[in-house]
Design a protein around this motif. Structure first.
Motif, PDB file in Angstrom:
ATOM      1  N   GLY A 162       0.812  -1.213   0.000  1.00  0.00           N
ATOM      2  CA  GLY A 162       0.000   0.000   0.000  1.00  0.00           C
ATOM      3  C   GLY A 162       0.845   1.263   0.000  1.00  0.00           C
ATOM      4  O   GLY A 162       0.525   2.240  -0.697  1.00  0.00           O
ATOM      5  N   TYR A 163       1.932   1.252   0.775  1.00  0.00           N
ATOM      6  CA  TYR A 163       2.811   2.426   0.811  1.00  0.00           C
ATOM      7  C   TYR A 163       3.441   2.669  -0.556  1.00  0.00           C
ATOM      8  O   TYR A 163       3.523   3.815  -1.018  1.00  0.00           O
ATOM      9  N   THR A 164       3.878   1.599  -1.196  1.00  0.00           N
ATOM     10  CA  THR A 164       4.483   1.720  -2.524  1.00  0.00           C
ATOM     11  C   THR A 164       3.514   2.350  -3.513  1.00  0.00           C
ATOM     12  O   THR A 164       3.867   3.272  -4.267  1.00  0.00           O
ATOM     13  N   GLU A 165       2.283   1.867  -3.518  1.00  0.00           N
ATOM     14  CA  GLU A 165       1.279   2.407  -4.433  1.00  0.00           C
ATOM     15  C   GLU A 165       1.010   3.886  -4.164  1.00  0.00           C
ATOM     16  O   GLU A 165       0.996   4.707  -5.082  1.00  0.00           O
ATOM     17  N   GLN A 166       0.803   4.228  -2.896  1.00  0.00           N
ATOM     18  CA  GLN A 166       0.490   5.605  -2.546  1.00  0.00           C
ATOM     19  C   GLN A 166       1.654   6.546  -2.831  1.00  0.00           C
ATOM     20  O   GLN A 166       1.481   7.662  -3.327  1.00  0.00           O
ATOM     21  N   PHE A 167       2.866   6.105  -2.524  1.00  0.00           N
ATOM     22  CA  PHE A 167       4.042   6.941  -2.732  1.00  0.00           C
ATOM     23  C   PHE A 167       4.222   7.260  -4.210  1.00  0.00           C
ATOM     24  O   PHE A 167       4.473   8.409  -4.591  1.00  0.00           O
ATOM     25  N   LEU A 168       4.093   6.229  -5.051  1.00  0.00           N
ATOM     26  CA  LEU A 168       4.267   6.434  -6.488  1.00  0.00           C
ATOM     27  C   LEU A 168       3.240   7.424  -7.037  1.00  0.00           C
ATOM     28  O   LEU A 168       3.566   8.282  -7.880  1.00  0.00           O
ATOM     29  N   LYS A 169       2.015   7.334  -6.571  1.00  0.00           N
ATOM     30  CA  LYS A 169       0.977   8.243  -7.062  1.00  0.00           C
ATOM     31  C   LYS A 169       1.152   9.663  -6.522  1.00  0.00           C
ATOM     32  O   LYS A 169       0.786  10.642  -7.187  1.00  0.00           O
ATOM     33  N   MET A 170       1.752   9.775  -5.334  1.00  0.00           N
ATOM     34  CA  MET A 170       1.914  11.100  -4.734  1.00  0.00           C
ATOM     35  C   MET A 170       3.095  11.877  -5.324  1.00  0.00           C
ATOM     36  O   MET A 170       3.074  13.106  -5.366  1.00  0.00           O
ATOM     37  N   ILE A 171       4.142  11.174  -5.786  1.00  0.00           N
ATOM     38  CA  ILE A 171       5.318  11.889  -6.282  1.00  0.00           C
ATOM     39  C   ILE A 171       5.162  12.342  -7.729  1.00  0.00           C
ATOM     40  O   ILE A 171       5.933  13.184  -8.200  1.00  0.00           O
ATOM     41  N   ASP A 172       4.163  11.825  -8.421  1.00  0.00           N
ATOM     42  CA  ASP A 172       3.991  12.206  -9.826  1.00  0.00           C
ATOM     43  C   ASP A 172       2.541  11.980 -10.231  1.00  0.00           C
ATOM     44  O   ASP A 172       2.034  10.848 -10.165  1.00  0.00           O
ATOM     45  N   LYS A 173       1.876  13.037 -10.630  1.00  0.00           N
ATOM     46  CA  LYS A 173       0.457  12.930 -10.978  1.00  0.00           C
ATOM     47  C   LYS A 173       0.236  12.085 -12.230  1.00  0.00           C
ATOM     48  O   LYS A 173      -0.900  11.711 -12.536  1.00  0.00           O
ATOM     49  N   ARG A 174       1.326  11.775 -12.946  1.00  0.00           N
ATOM     50  CA  ARG A 174       1.215  10.929 -14.140  1.00  0.00           C
ATOM     51  C   ARG A 174       1.304   9.444 -13.808  1.00  0.00           C
ATOM     52  O   ARG A 174       1.266   8.601 -14.697  1.00  0.00           O
ATOM     53  N   ASN A 175       1.439   9.111 -12.536  1.00  0.00           N
ATOM     54  CA  ASN A 175       1.575   7.712 -12.121  1.00  0.00           C
ATOM     55  C   ASN A 175       0.235   7.102 -11.736  1.00  0.00           C
ATOM     56  O   ASN A 175      -0.569   7.730 -11.017  1.00  0.00           O
ATOM     57  N   TYR A 176       0.021   5.882 -12.182  1.00  0.00           N
ATOM     58  CA  TYR A 176      -1.157   5.095 -11.830  1.00  0.00           C
ATOM     59  C   TYR A 176      -0.664   3.722 -11.379  1.00  0.00           C
ATOM     60  O   TYR A 176       0.420   3.274 -11.781  1.00  0.00           O
ATOM     61  N   THR A 177      -1.443   3.046 -10.547  1.00  0.00           N
ATOM     62  CA  THR A 177      -1.021   1.733 -10.052  1.00  0.00           C
ATOM     63  C   THR A 177      -2.186   0.750 -10.092  1.00  0.00           C
ATOM     64  O   THR A 177      -3.358   1.134 -10.029  1.00  0.00           O
ATOM     65  N   CYS A 178      -1.820  -0.510 -10.190  1.00  0.00           N
ATOM     66  CA  CYS A 178      -2.779  -1.606 -10.062  1.00  0.00           C
ATOM     67  C   CYS A 178      -1.974  -2.865  -9.789  1.00  0.00           C
ATOM     68  O   CYS A 178      -0.756  -2.821  -9.689  1.00  0.00           O
ATOM     69  N   SER A 179      -2.649  -3.990  -9.642  1.00  0.00           N
ATOM     70  CA  SER A 179      -1.954  -5.260  -9.393  1.00  0.00           C
ATOM     71  C   SER A 179      -2.354  -6.279 -10.448  1.00  0.00           C
ATOM     72  O   SER A 179      -3.303  -6.071 -11.218  1.00  0.00           O
ATOM     73  N   LEU A 180      -1.613  -7.389 -10.460  1.00  0.00           N
ATOM     74  CA  LEU A 180      -1.982  -8.498 -11.330  1.00  0.00           C
ATOM     75  C   LEU A 180      -3.055  -9.362 -10.700  1.00  0.00           C
ATOM     76  O   LEU A 180      -4.027  -9.737 -11.350  1.00  0.00           O
ATOM     77  N   GLU A 181      -2.866  -9.688  -9.429  1.00  0.00           N
ATOM     78  CA  GLU A 181      -3.817 -10.595  -8.778  1.00  0.00           C
ATOM     79  C   GLU A 181      -4.030 -10.258  -7.306  1.00  0.00           C
ATOM     80  O   GLU A 181      -4.449 -11.090  -6.519  1.00  0.00           O
ATOM     81  N   GLY A 182      -3.726  -9.027  -6.908  1.00  0.00           N
ATOM     82  CA  GLY A 182      -3.911  -8.621  -5.526  1.00  0.00           C
ATOM     83  C   GLY A 182      -4.992  -7.566  -5.417  1.00  0.00           C
ATOM     84  O   GLY A 182      -5.934  -7.518  -6.217  1.00  0.00           O
ATOM     85  N   ALA A 183      -4.858  -6.677  -4.418  1.00  0.00           N
ATOM     86  CA  ALA A 183      -5.811  -5.584  -4.254  1.00  0.00           C
ATOM     87  C   ALA A 183      -5.733  -4.665  -5.468  1.00  0.00           C
ATOM     88  O   ALA A 183      -4.662  -4.437  -6.025  1.00  0.00           O
ATOM     89  N   PHE A 184      -6.892  -4.132  -5.885  1.00  0.00           N
ATOM     90  CA  PHE A 184      -6.988  -3.254  -7.046  1.00  0.00           C
ATOM     91  C   PHE A 184      -6.389  -3.900  -8.304  1.00  0.00           C
ATOM     92  O   PHE A 184      -5.489  -3.362  -8.937  1.00  0.00           O
ATOM     93  N   PRO A 185      -6.920  -5.059  -8.697  1.00  0.00           N
ATOM     94  CA  PRO A 185      -6.362  -5.773  -9.860  1.00  0.00           C
ATOM     95  C   PRO A 185      -6.737  -5.112 -11.175  1.00  0.00           C
ATOM     96  O   PRO A 185      -7.824  -4.547 -11.330  1.00  0.00           O
ATOM     97  N   TYR A 186      -5.830  -5.247 -12.138  1.00  0.00           N
ATOM     98  CA  TYR A 186      -6.054  -4.631 -13.449  1.00  0.00           C
ATOM     99  C   TYR A 186      -7.323  -5.154 -14.101  1.00  0.00           C
ATOM    100  O   TYR A 186      -8.088  -4.369 -14.691  1.00  0.00           O
ATOM    101  N   TYR A 187      -7.568  -6.468 -14.000  1.00  0.00           N
ATOM    102  CA  TYR A 187      -8.714  -7.044 -14.705  1.00  0.00           C
ATOM    103  C   TYR A 187     -10.039  -6.433 -14.243  1.00  0.00           C
ATOM    104  O   TYR A 187     -11.008  -6.394 -14.996  1.00  0.00           O
ATOM    105  N   ALA A 188     -10.089  -5.932 -12.995  1.00  0.00           N
ATOM    106  CA  ALA A 188     -11.317  -5.339 -12.475  1.00  0.00           C
ATOM    107  C   ALA A 188     -11.330  -3.818 -12.603  1.00  0.00           C
ATOM    108  O   ALA A 188     -12.394  -3.196 -12.542  1.00  0.00           O
ATOM    109  N   LEU A 189     -10.151  -3.221 -12.793  1.00  0.00           N
ATOM    110  CA  LEU A 189     -10.047  -1.765 -12.793  1.00  0.00           C
ATOM    111  C   LEU A 189      -9.760  -1.163 -14.167  1.00  0.00           C
ATOM    112  O   LEU A 189      -9.702   0.062 -14.289  1.00  0.00           O
TER     113      LEU A 189
END
Length: 271
Positions: A162-189
């Motif tokens: 969670g920290y990794t995802e939040q940090f990446l999105k906070m340091i650059d507004k051009r950053n987006y995150t998702c997962s392969l098979e965990g929380a917030f998976p790409y297939y659902a988002l």
């Protein structure tokens, strides 16, 4: 104690890795580098993926899981053993490592210590992620960082993800995150991600595998995600910043530095 007289060798390092059918050479290169960094200390490899181990055995390559390697190292008579967690996050694979080390430590005469996972301490993690983002970002391009993820929401180590995802999105507004098979998976988002990128004025996006060793996930999942994004944007998988054709975090100097420092700390604690 009488049995301790058989422990005549000083130190050993066991690299506990997941393994990869495709990128196995990455781990062998890491082993060589650890041997150079810690001269005089014997280094062993273990792999936790049974699929990888089965494939290696079919190719007459004799590798074992952590429990088997620890049994061998104990039998060889090493007094001090450091098990290095070659896992990006302290989630399920790292937790299995910790349990295995604790189990052996309860009956082995050797002193056995396990290192932290790579993304564990906030300062090191923050500097690592900031450097990574600065290195791979390109003018006019958004970044979609894809973390492997874990399938259950009550597992240890999710705070680091969670920290990794939040940090990446906070340091650059051009950053987006998702997962392969965990929380917030790409297939659902994926629809929501495309909608958000469009709203943000994104025209070009690069897929960034947040994977220590990309392997099959690169060939299958990252390519599939890139092709789906191409229906809406100019899209590509981030170019490798190392000598490999594919993007693997394990090749980054900052990742290796954390691994080396983790090992060094546990060796120091062994005395």
């Amino acid at each position: 104690m009488k049995r301790y007289r058989h422990y005549k060798k000083d130190k050993a390092i066991v690299l506990s890795c997941f393994g990869s059918v495709i990128e196995q050479e990455m781990y062998l290169a890491l082993k060589d580098e650890v041997e150079k960094k810690f001269k005089g200390v014997d280094v062993f490899l273990s792999f936790s993926s049974r699929m990888v181990l089965k494939d290696l055995h079919k190719r007459d390559m004799d590798y074992k899981n952590l429990a088997q390697v620890l049994a061998d190292v104990d039998m060889l008579g090493y007094r001090n053993i450091v098990v290095a967690s070659i896992n990006l996050f302290p989630t399920d694979e790292h937790e299995l490592l910790v349990r295995t080390v604790k189990g052996f430590d309860s009956f082995s005469m050797a002193n056995i210590r396990a290192t932290k996972a790579i993304i564990n301490r906030t300062k090191e993690t923050s500097l690592l992620l900031k450097e990574l983002n600065s290195t791979i970002s390109k003018d006019g391009w958004a970044n979609l960082y894809i973390i492997h993820g874990v399938p259950l929401l009550d597992l240890a180590g999710l705070a680091s993800v969670g920290y990794t995802e939040q940090f990446l999105k906070m340091i650059d507004k051009r950053n987006y995150t998702c997962s392969l098979e965990g929380a917030f998976p790409y297939y659902a988002l994926k629809e929501s991600l495309v909608e958000q990128m469009r709203a943000d004025g994104v025209d070009s996006v690069q897929v960034v595998p947040m994977l220590l060793v990309s392997g099959n996930h690169y060939i299958k999942d990252m390519v599939e995600i890139r092709d789906e994004l191409k229906e809406h944007f100019e899209a590509q998988i981030v170019q490798s910043i190392t000598k490999s054709d594919r993007f693997n975090l394990i090749e980054l100097n900052s990742i290796r530095d954390i691994i080396f420092q983790n090992i060094k700390e546990e060796i120091t604690k062994l005395g």
